[in-house]
Design a protein around this motif. Structure first.
Motif, PDB file in Angstrom:
ATOM      1  N   ALA A 208     -39.256 -42.801 -41.585  1.00 24.01           N
ATOM      2  CA  ALA A 208     -38.034 -42.916 -40.781  1.00 24.01           C
ATOM      3  C   ALA A 208     -36.968 -43.756 -41.482  1.00 24.01           C
ATOM      4  O   ALA A 208     -35.775 -43.458 -41.399  1.00 24.01           O
ATOM      5  CB  ALA A 208     -38.364 -43.513 -39.410  1.00 24.01           C
ATOM      6  N   ASN A 209     -37.391 -44.795 -42.187  1.00 21.41           N
ATOM      7  CA  ASN A 209     -36.424 -45.642 -42.901  1.00 21.41           C
ATOM      8  C   ASN A 209     -35.703 -44.868 -43.990  1.00 21.41           C
ATOM      9  O   ASN A 209     -34.486 -45.016 -44.183  1.00 21.41           O
ATOM     10  CB  ASN A 209     -37.137 -46.853 -43.510  1.00 21.41           C
ATOM     11  N   ARG A 210     -36.456 -44.030 -44.708  1.00 19.35           N
ATOM     12  CA  ARG A 210     -35.828 -43.251 -45.780  1.00 19.35           C
ATOM     13  C   ARG A 210     -34.879 -42.200 -45.199  1.00 19.35           C
ATOM     14  O   ARG A 210     -33.805 -41.943 -45.737  1.00 19.35           O
ATOM     15  CB  ARG A 210     -36.903 -42.583 -46.634  1.00 19.35           C
ATOM     16  N   HIS A 243     -40.543 -44.837 -34.491  1.00 23.78           N
ATOM     17  CA  HIS A 243     -40.057 -45.945 -33.664  1.00 23.78           C
ATOM     18  C   HIS A 243     -38.969 -46.752 -34.379  1.00 23.78           C
ATOM     19  O   HIS A 243     -38.213 -47.480 -33.735  1.00 23.78           O
ATOM     20  CB  HIS A 243     -41.214 -46.876 -33.276  1.00 23.78           C
ATOM     21  N   GLU A 244     -38.880 -46.611 -35.705  1.00 26.16           N
ATOM     22  CA  GLU A 244     -37.868 -47.353 -36.453  1.00 26.16           C
ATOM     23  C   GLU A 244     -36.462 -46.776 -36.281  1.00 26.16           C
ATOM     24  O   GLU A 244     -35.492 -47.329 -36.792  1.00 26.16           O
ATOM     25  CB  GLU A 244     -38.258 -47.415 -37.932  1.00 26.16           C
ATOM     26  N   PHE A 245     -36.348 -45.664 -35.553  1.00 28.50           N
ATOM     27  CA  PHE A 245     -35.024 -45.140 -35.193  1.00 28.50           C
ATOM     28  C   PHE A 245     -34.397 -45.955 -34.067  1.00 28.50           C
ATOM     29  O   PHE A 245     -33.229 -45.741 -33.727  1.00 28.50           O
ATOM     30  CB  PHE A 245     -35.122 -43.680 -34.731  1.00 28.50           C
ATOM     31  N   ALA A 246     -35.139 -46.875 -33.472  1.00 27.56           N
ATOM     32  CA  ALA A 246     -34.656 -47.646 -32.327  1.00 27.56           C
ATOM     33  C   ALA A 246     -33.351 -48.359 -32.654  1.00 27.56           C
ATOM     34  O   ALA A 246     -33.231 -49.019 -33.687  1.00 27.56           O
ATOM     35  CB  ALA A 246     -35.713 -48.656 -31.887  1.00 27.56           C
ATOM     36  N   GLY A 247     -32.372 -48.197 -31.779  1.00 31.15           N
ATOM     37  CA  GLY A 247     -31.088 -48.869 -31.948  1.00 31.15           C
ATOM     38  C   GLY A 247     -30.137 -48.194 -32.914  1.00 31.15           C
ATOM     39  O   GLY A 247     -28.983 -48.608 -33.028  1.00 31.15           O
ATOM     40  N   THR A 251     -28.240 -42.017 -36.125  1.00 30.70           N
ATOM     41  CA  THR A 251     -29.430 -41.411 -36.724  1.00 30.70           C
ATOM     42  C   THR A 251     -30.208 -40.642 -35.666  1.00 30.70           C
ATOM     43  O   THR A 251     -30.699 -39.541 -35.918  1.00 30.70           O
ATOM     44  CB  THR A 251     -30.327 -42.483 -37.356  1.00 30.70           C
ATOM     45  N   GLN A 252     -30.316 -41.226 -34.470  1.00 38.97           N
ATOM     46  CA  GLN A 252     -31.003 -40.531 -33.385  1.00 38.97           C
ATOM     47  C   GLN A 252     -30.297 -39.229 -33.031  1.00 38.97           C
ATOM     48  O   GLN A 252     -30.933 -38.214 -32.734  1.00 38.97           O
ATOM     49  CB  GLN A 252     -31.087 -41.434 -32.156  1.00 38.97           C
ATOM     50  N   ASP A 253     -28.967 -39.258 -33.068  1.00 41.18           N
ATOM     51  CA  ASP A 253     -28.195 -38.069 -32.712  1.00 41.18           C
ATOM     52  C   ASP A 253     -28.427 -36.938 -33.714  1.00 41.18           C
ATOM     53  O   ASP A 253     -28.668 -35.794 -33.318  1.00 41.18           O
ATOM     54  CB  ASP A 253     -26.704 -38.418 -32.657  1.00 41.18           C
ATOM     55  N   ILE A 254     -28.408 -37.261 -35.014  1.00 39.55           N
ATOM     56  CA  ILE A 254     -28.617 -36.214 -36.018  1.00 39.55           C
ATOM     57  C   ILE A 254     -30.054 -35.698 -35.966  1.00 39.55           C
ATOM     58  O   ILE A 254     -30.315 -34.501 -36.102  1.00 39.55           O
ATOM     59  CB  ILE A 254     -28.273 -36.718 -37.448  1.00 39.55           C
ATOM     60  N   PHE A 255     -31.012 -36.607 -35.717  1.00 45.42           N
ATOM     61  CA  PHE A 255     -32.405 -36.177 -35.621  1.00 45.42           C
ATOM     62  C   PHE A 255     -32.622 -35.333 -34.373  1.00 45.42           C
ATOM     63  O   PHE A 255     -33.426 -34.387 -34.383  1.00 45.42           O
ATOM     64  CB  PHE A 255     -33.346 -37.384 -35.603  1.00 45.42           C
ATOM     65  N   PHE A 256     -31.893 -35.629 -33.300  1.00 44.09           N
ATOM     66  CA  PHE A 256     -31.965 -34.829 -32.074  1.00 44.09           C
ATOM     67  C   PHE A 256     -31.607 -33.374 -32.372  1.00 44.09           C
ATOM     68  O   PHE A 256     -32.292 -32.445 -31.935  1.00 44.09           O
ATOM     69  CB  PHE A 256     -31.025 -35.422 -31.030  1.00 44.09           C
ATOM     70  N   HIS A 257     -30.534 -33.156 -33.127  1.00 42.94           N
ATOM     71  CA  HIS A 257     -30.098 -31.795 -33.452  1.00 42.94           C
ATOM     72  C   HIS A 257     -31.093 -31.114 -34.404  1.00 42.94           C
ATOM     73  O   HIS A 257     -31.373 -29.915 -34.259  1.00 42.94           O
ATOM     74  CB  HIS A 257     -28.697 -31.818 -34.059  1.00 42.94           C
ATOM     75  N   ILE A 258     -31.617 -31.877 -35.359  1.00 41.30           N
ATOM     76  CA  ILE A 258     -32.622 -31.314 -36.272  1.00 41.30           C
ATOM     77  C   ILE A 258     -33.871 -30.932 -35.486  1.00 41.30           C
ATOM     78  O   ILE A 258     -34.432 -29.842 -35.671  1.00 41.30           O
ATOM     79  CB  ILE A 258     -32.968 -32.327 -37.382  1.00 41.30           C
ATOM     80  N   ILE A 270     -44.239 -33.164 -36.765  1.00 42.80           N
ATOM     81  CA  ILE A 270     -45.331 -34.127 -36.678  1.00 42.80           C
ATOM     82  C   ILE A 270     -44.705 -35.514 -36.784  1.00 42.80           C
ATOM     83  O   ILE A 270     -43.980 -35.804 -37.737  1.00 42.80           O
ATOM     84  CB  ILE A 270     -46.366 -33.911 -37.800  1.00 42.80           C
ATOM     85  N   LEU A 271     -44.953 -36.353 -35.794  1.00 46.49           N
ATOM     86  CA  LEU A 271     -44.343 -37.677 -35.743  1.00 46.49           C
ATOM     87  C   LEU A 271     -45.430 -38.736 -35.638  1.00 46.49           C
ATOM     88  O   LEU A 271     -46.504 -38.480 -35.089  1.00 46.49           O
ATOM     89  CB  LEU A 271     -43.414 -37.790 -34.529  1.00 46.49           C
ATOM     90  N   THR A 272     -45.157 -39.918 -36.179  1.00 43.39           N
ATOM     91  CA  THR A 272     -46.061 -41.049 -35.959  1.00 43.39           C
ATOM     92  C   THR A 272     -45.256 -42.214 -35.385  1.00 43.39           C
ATOM     93  O   THR A 272     -44.062 -42.347 -35.647  1.00 43.39           O
ATOM     94  CB  THR A 272     -46.770 -41.518 -37.247  1.00 43.39           C
ATOM     95  N   SER A 273     -45.942 -43.037 -34.607  1.00 42.08           N
ATOM     96  CA  SER A 273     -45.284 -44.167 -33.960  1.00 42.08           C
ATOM     97  C   SER A 273     -46.313 -45.241 -33.666  1.00 42.08           C
ATOM     98  O   SER A 273     -47.512 -44.968 -33.620  1.00 42.08           O
ATOM     99  CB  SER A 273     -44.617 -43.700 -32.658  1.00 42.08           C
TER     100      SER A 273
END
Length: 472
Positions: A208-210, A243-247, A251-258, A270-273
């Motif tokens: 998520a950081n990358r 979970h590192e998308f928090a705040g 980034t959350q908006d672009i990932f939402f569309h993806i 596949i997600l990890t948290s």
């Protein structure tokens, strides 16, 4: 007819024949430029955009345009270059027959390089767009992932996904658990298995950081569209530590569309948290709701038998022979997570090699004792309940009942408060072990205790005493 009217008529038909998210992503950004005789020119944002239209939607575009202009209709793409050379002129391609496409100034099959204007965040110059490195560690395979009660559901779901990516109810598959329990290993194992079974699938693992860093770079370089389109081309997307998308709202908006595009296109996510979706904070509700569409599977602390199996697998793989009593001693004393377990084994091997000592139970005890002393001790939920109930002089089993007596309720809330602050357990786990409550009850208990700490000095004094007993 005017070029805008022709294109709008085409869009009315296309809108009814493609998913709404695909229409918004791939057709709304198109701008009709001109109509000369029976040649309609449209402008698209990038070469990547053009290639995707040619690959996925050429048939419906061709049919709708012929319906408006006749069988001999043609389309020209005016493609905007985004390689920071704003003086470069758009170039044009023609259809209807895909194999007859003519491309002026550029070859038809363009590698995704900086020169072509596509900002692929993982590109190596000269590599074709779908030949990207999945970024998977071959060591993180299913063969090297030890199955136990602690991970059976997650592993079984992962293998089902690997056998039919995008075709199961486990989409997305969210794997959660504390650090060091094997989330990254299992997520990558799924990706490796998919590549083995479906070599043509485009699989990508990214932390998520990358992902966040790449997105920021794309905005800085004015390449946001290429970033979006690149990720929307992936067949199996693995995002680690979501979970590192928090705040991070953008980034959350672009990932939402993806996410929407991939899910609606039948692609696998596949997600990890570190926590289940219900406990993740700082993430938009619309994103959390999508995380719940598939399956959330947890990884728990491995039991004794699983820890033994992990150590045996590790020593066998590395060609090392260890006495059985040494393996049992390590497994008995390193219990928190797999990473610490393997770290203890490596430390023991290092001690043996550097000091030229034989690996014995005595050496293992010496090394493990030092390791444990240097590691912050974590109290258990059971121990917290015993200390709290002892302090308030009530039976331990009383806080497991449904009674609403004030002293019992307060003891239960205090036990929940310390369990949240002194253990790594999730809110759901804490609630299940203290009175069979849900995560919302635990959150309410913690808020109540915090309020009392701020307003009641006597209560604060009691809490300080309990904390001293817990940390003694």
């Amino acid at each position: 007819m005017h070029h805008e009217e022709i294109w709008n008529n085409c869009l009315k038909v296309i809108r009814d024949n493609v998913p709404s998210i695909s229409f918004r992503t791939w057709f709304e950004p198109i701008v009709p430029v001109k109509l000369e005789e029976k040649v309609l020119t449209i402008q698209v944002p990038s070469p990547f955009f053009y290639e995707y239209l040619e690959e996925k939607y050429i048939e419906i575009i061709s049919k709708t345009l012929r319906k408006e202009l006749g069988y001999d209709a043609k389309l020209e793409y005016s493609i905007v270059m985004e390689n920071n050379n704003f003086n470069s002129r758009p170039y044009t391609v023609k259809f209807p027959a895909k194999n007859q496409t003519e491309l002026k100034n550029k070859p038809v099959s363009m590698p995704l390089t900086e020169e072509s204007g596509i900002k692929n965040p993982f590109i190596i110059p000269g590599i074709k767009k779908l030949s990207i490195d999945p970024r998977l560690n071959p060591e993180n395979s299913f063969d090297n992932f030890i199955e136990g009660e602690c991970n059976r559901l997650a592993r079984s779901a992962g293998y089902a996904v690997a056998s039919n990516p995008g075709g199961t109810a486990f989409n997305p598959l969210l794997i959660y658990g504390d650090s060091g329990l094997g989330k990254t290993h299992l997520a990558q194992a799924i990706g490796i298995e998919i590549k083995n079974k479906f070599p043509d699938k485009v699989v990508l693992y990214v932390n998520a950081n990358r992902f966040q860093t790449q997105f920021v770079e794309s905005i800085r370089n004015n390449n946001k569209n290429d970033f979006l389109h690149f990720y929307q081309m992936i067949d199996v997307l693995i995002i680690d530590d979501v979970h590192e998308f928090a705040g991070k709202e953008k980034t959350q908006d672009i990932f939402f569309h993806i996410f929407n595009h991939l899910h609606q296109s039948g692609k696998q996510l596949i997600l990890t948290s570190d926590k289940p979706p219900v406990e993740l904070q700082g993430l938009e509700q619309r994103l959390l709701s999508r995380f719940k569409w598939g399956l959330s599977a947890d990884l728990q602390i491995p039991d004794y038998e699983t820890r033994i199996a992990i150590l045996r697998k590790k020593t066998y793989k590395d060609g090392i022979e260890l006495p059985e009593d040494v393996i049992e001693y390590i497994a008995s004393h390193i219990t928190d997570n797999i990473r610490e377990l393997e770290g203890a084994l490596i430390s023991l091997l290092a001690q043996s090699t550097l000091n030229k000592k034989e690996i014995t139970l005595e050496l293992a005890k010496e090394m493990i004792d030092k390791l444990i002393k240097n590691t912050k001790r974590e109290v258990s939920i059971d121990y917290i309940q015993k200390v709290v109930c002892g302090f308030f002089e009530i039976p331990v089993d009383s806080i497991q009942t449904k009674t609403r007596k004030r002293e019992i309720v307060q003891a239960r809330q205090v036990a929940m408060f310390f369990s949240k602050n002194l253990t790594k357990a999730s809110l759901a786990t804490i609630g299940s072990q203290i009175g069979g409550k849900d995560h919302a009850t635990v959150l309410h208990a913690c808020k109540t205790v915090n309020n009392l700490l701020e307003t009641d000095k006597a209560f604060k004094g009691q809490m300080d005493e309990i904390e001293k007993k817990l940390k003694f």
